[in-house]
Scaffold this motif. Structure first.
Motif, PDB file in Angstrom:
ATOM      1  N   UNK A   1      88.491  32.917  69.191  1.00 29.14           N
ATOM      2  CA  UNK A   1      87.658  32.528  70.326  1.00 29.14           C
ATOM      3  C   UNK A   1      88.143  33.206  71.607  1.00 29.14           C
ATOM      4  N   UNK A   2      87.752  34.455  71.742  1.00 30.75           N
ATOM      5  CA  UNK A   2      88.118  35.242  72.917  1.00 30.75           C
ATOM      6  C   UNK A   2      86.853  35.483  73.737  1.00 30.75           C
ATOM      7  N   UNK A   3      86.912  35.138  74.986  1.00 31.02           N
ATOM      8  CA  UNK A   3      85.757  35.314  75.853  1.00 31.02           C
ATOM      9  C   UNK A   3      85.664  36.783  76.271  1.00 31.02           C
ATOM     10  N   UNK A   4      84.570  37.464  75.933  1.00 30.45           N
ATOM     11  CA  UNK A   4      84.431  38.878  76.299  1.00 30.45           C
ATOM     12  C   UNK A   4      84.347  39.058  77.814  1.00 30.45           C
ATOM     13  N   UNK A   5      84.719  40.227  78.279  1.00 29.48           N
ATOM     14  CA  UNK A   5      84.609  40.545  79.698  1.00 29.48           C
ATOM     15  C   UNK A   5      83.136  40.558  80.118  1.00 29.48           C
TER      16      UNK A   5
ATOM     17  N   UNK B   1      81.554  43.946  85.391  1.00 31.23           N
ATOM     18  CA  UNK B   1      81.387  45.356  85.081  1.00 31.23           C
ATOM     19  C   UNK B   1      82.547  46.215  85.582  1.00 31.23           C
ATOM     20  N   UNK B   2      83.073  45.878  86.747  1.00 29.33           N
ATOM     21  CA  UNK B   2      84.205  46.646  87.275  1.00 29.33           C
ATOM     22  C   UNK B   2      85.429  46.487  86.379  1.00 29.33           C
ATOM     23  N   UNK B   3      85.653  45.271  85.905  1.00 29.40           N
ATOM     24  CA  UNK B   3      86.768  45.017  85.001  1.00 29.40           C
ATOM     25  C   UNK B   3      86.590  45.781  83.692  1.00 29.40           C
ATOM     26  N   UNK B   4      85.354  45.789  83.192  1.00 33.80           N
ATOM     27  CA  UNK B   4      85.060  46.512  81.948  1.00 33.80           C
ATOM     28  C   UNK B   4      85.332  47.998  82.114  1.00 33.80           C
TER      29      UNK B   4
ATOM     30  N   UNK C   1      99.161  44.569  77.777  1.00 33.08           N
ATOM     31  CA  UNK C   1      97.724  44.789  77.979  1.00 33.08           C
ATOM     32  C   UNK C   1      96.945  44.212  76.801  1.00 33.08           C
ATOM     33  N   UNK C   2      97.477  44.416  75.590  1.00 39.42           N
ATOM     34  CA  UNK C   2      96.829  43.844  74.405  1.00 39.42           C
ATOM     35  C   UNK C   2      96.853  42.313  74.466  1.00 39.42           C
ATOM     36  N   UNK C   3      97.954  41.784  74.947  1.00 36.59           N
ATOM     37  CA  UNK C   3      98.075  40.327  75.051  1.00 36.59           C
ATOM     38  C   UNK C   3      97.034  39.771  76.021  1.00 36.59           C
ATOM     39  N   UNK C   4      96.845  40.476  77.142  1.00 38.34           N
ATOM     40  CA  UNK C   4      95.855  40.041  78.127  1.00 38.34           C
ATOM     41  C   UNK C   4      94.444  40.179  77.564  1.00 38.34           C
ATOM     42  N   UNK C   5      94.189  41.280  76.864  1.00 35.49           N
ATOM     43  CA  UNK C   5      92.856  41.505  76.294  1.00 35.49           C
ATOM     44  C   UNK C   5      92.484  40.400  75.314  1.00 35.49           C
TER      45      UNK C   5
ATOM     46  N   UNK D   1      87.270  44.450  67.327  1.00 33.01           N
ATOM     47  CA  UNK D   1      87.880  43.562  68.320  1.00 33.01           C
ATOM     48  C   UNK D   1      87.812  44.165  69.723  1.00 33.01           C
ATOM     49  N   UNK D   2      88.215  45.431  69.853  1.00 34.10           N
ATOM     50  CA  UNK D   2      88.250  46.077  71.167  1.00 34.10           C
ATOM     51  C   UNK D   2      86.846  46.172  71.759  1.00 34.10           C
ATOM     52  N   UNK D   3      85.870  46.547  70.938  1.00 33.01           N
ATOM     53  CA  UNK D   3      84.508  46.672  71.448  1.00 33.01           C
ATOM     54  C   UNK D   3      83.940  45.328  71.892  1.00 33.01           C
ATOM     55  N   UNK D   4      84.170  44.313  71.104  1.00 32.34           N
ATOM     56  CA  UNK D   4      83.605  43.010  71.430  1.00 32.34           C
ATOM     57  C   UNK D   4      84.276  42.388  72.656  1.00 32.34           C
ATOM     58  N   UNK D   5      85.578  42.633  72.826  1.00 30.19           N
ATOM     59  CA  UNK D   5      86.276  42.129  74.011  1.00 30.19           C
ATOM     60  C   UNK D   5      85.741  42.778  75.287  1.00 30.19           C
ATOM     61  N   UNK D   6      85.247  44.017  75.154  1.00 31.84           N
ATOM     62  CA  UNK D   6      84.704  44.738  76.306  1.00 31.84           C
ATOM     63  C   UNK D   6      83.186  44.557  76.451  1.00 31.84           C
ATOM     64  N   UNK D   7      82.616  43.681  75.645  1.00 32.06           N
ATOM     65  CA  UNK D   7      81.169  43.406  75.678  1.00 32.06           C
ATOM     66  C   UNK D   7      80.329  44.614  75.273  1.00 32.06           C
TER      67      UNK D   7
END
Length: 320
Positions: free
Chosen positions: A3-7, A10-13, A29-33, A97-103
């Motif tokens: 359950x990770x809330x995607x970004x 837009x600036x953050x992305x 950085x991975x931990x924060x993502x 995972x990386x794509x979904x975290x970045x929306x």
């Protein structure tokens, strides 16, 4: 994905995308993502998998984030020529995972990638052969030969063979072990693999004490490279180094012409030894931390259980 809330900003992305288009990304950085949802070892796996994917993209002048479906499909197909399908599957999970975290739209969920994974799974399951089993008898013979040695490399390699067998460790798990994976608060010691504690033997605990004493390490990677001058490095061992350690095992046993051990060999041998001792497939699956009983069933020769588990796994892939 947990359950990770995607970004959503837009600036953050944009800023994060620039960071993740580079191969070397700090664990913080991975931990924060991932919003502290994963263990240290899981983050190491994500880091290594993503580095491999980004390096592939850089070498072929492709965009890793967001990646298109063709990029991911071709990467998976190319990687499958050298790696097991489980490794390829792990790569696609990290990419997803990386794509979904970045929306971003997830290319790994596209039907072309799913069909490829299905085909690879079938091809790999149809291929004959598996890693040469590394049994308890092999470990005992190596221990008898090398346990009194004072050479740093002998002590490290014997510890590698012991931990791999007793912990039924995957090569990636072995390479990623940090110093604090060993819990010395109880005797015998515990080996923590991710969130799973594994009780070691008294003999393994004594070997760990000896390794700590002679290596002098107090943090960082547990198992490290050693150069030709018997000097201990700071970096952890990579897959090639671990392969050479297991190749050495066959040579030390005087069986280099007959046996070819690999990093997978202890999992195969331990599975067979446990089955011989009367342990069920389910119990071996739990002991080796497999998500499916397919591989331990194959290792111990239970092809019916293996085929049933493979079919179940393929149905799961098709539903995702």
């Amino acid at each position: 994905m947990k359950k990770i809330k995607p970004m959503t900003n837009q600036e953050e992305i944009t800023v994060s995308t620039e960071t993740f288009c580079q191969p070397d990304i700090d664990l913080s950085v991975w931990q924060a993502l991932t919003q502290n949802q994963y263990s240290h070892n899981s983050l190491l796996s994500f880091q290594n998998d993503w580095r491999t994917f980004v390096n592939h993209c850089i070498a072929n002048r492709l965009c890793p984030l967001p990646a298109d479906v063709t990029t991911v499909r071709d990467f998976a197909e190319l990687t499958a020529k050298e790696r097991k399908v489980s490794s390829v599957r792990r790569y696609t999970v990290t990419i997803s995972l990386v794509h979904r975290c970045h929306s971003y739209k997830d290319p790994a969920r596209h039907r072309e990638v799913k069909f490829l994974m299905n085909r690879l799974l079938q091809e790999k399951s149809d291929q004959a052969g598996q890693a040469t089993p590394f049994h308890l008898g092999h470990l005992e013979a190596l221990t008898e030969k090398l346990e009194k040695s004072d050479r740093l490399k002998d002590i490290r390699d014997l510890l590698i063979w012991t931990l791999s067998f007793e912990g039924m460790l995957k090569r990636s798990e072995l390479a990623a072990l940090p110093f604090d994976a060993i819990s010395t608060s109880t005797v015998p010691y515990l080996l923590n693999v991710g969130e799973t504690p594994i009780e070691l033997s008294n003999h393994a605990s004594l070997m760990i004490d000896r390794w700590f004493e002679i290596s002098g390490i107090t943090d960082g990677p547990l198992l490290r490279r050693i150069n030709k001058h018997q000097q201990l490095g700071e970096k952890p061992m990579d897959h090639s180094s671990i392969y050479r350690v297991f190749r050495r095992a066959a040579d030390e046993l005087g069986m280099g012409q007959q046996l070819t051990f690999s990093g997978q060999s202890p999992r195969v041998g331990a599975s067979q030894d446990l089955a011989e001792a009367g342990m069920s497939i389910k119990e071996i699956q739990h002991q080796g931390r497999w998500k499916s009983p397919a591989m331990p069933a194959q290792y111990v020769g239970n092809t019916q259980a293996r085929d049933e588990a493979m079919a179940k796994y393929k149905r799961k892939l098709e539903k995702e």
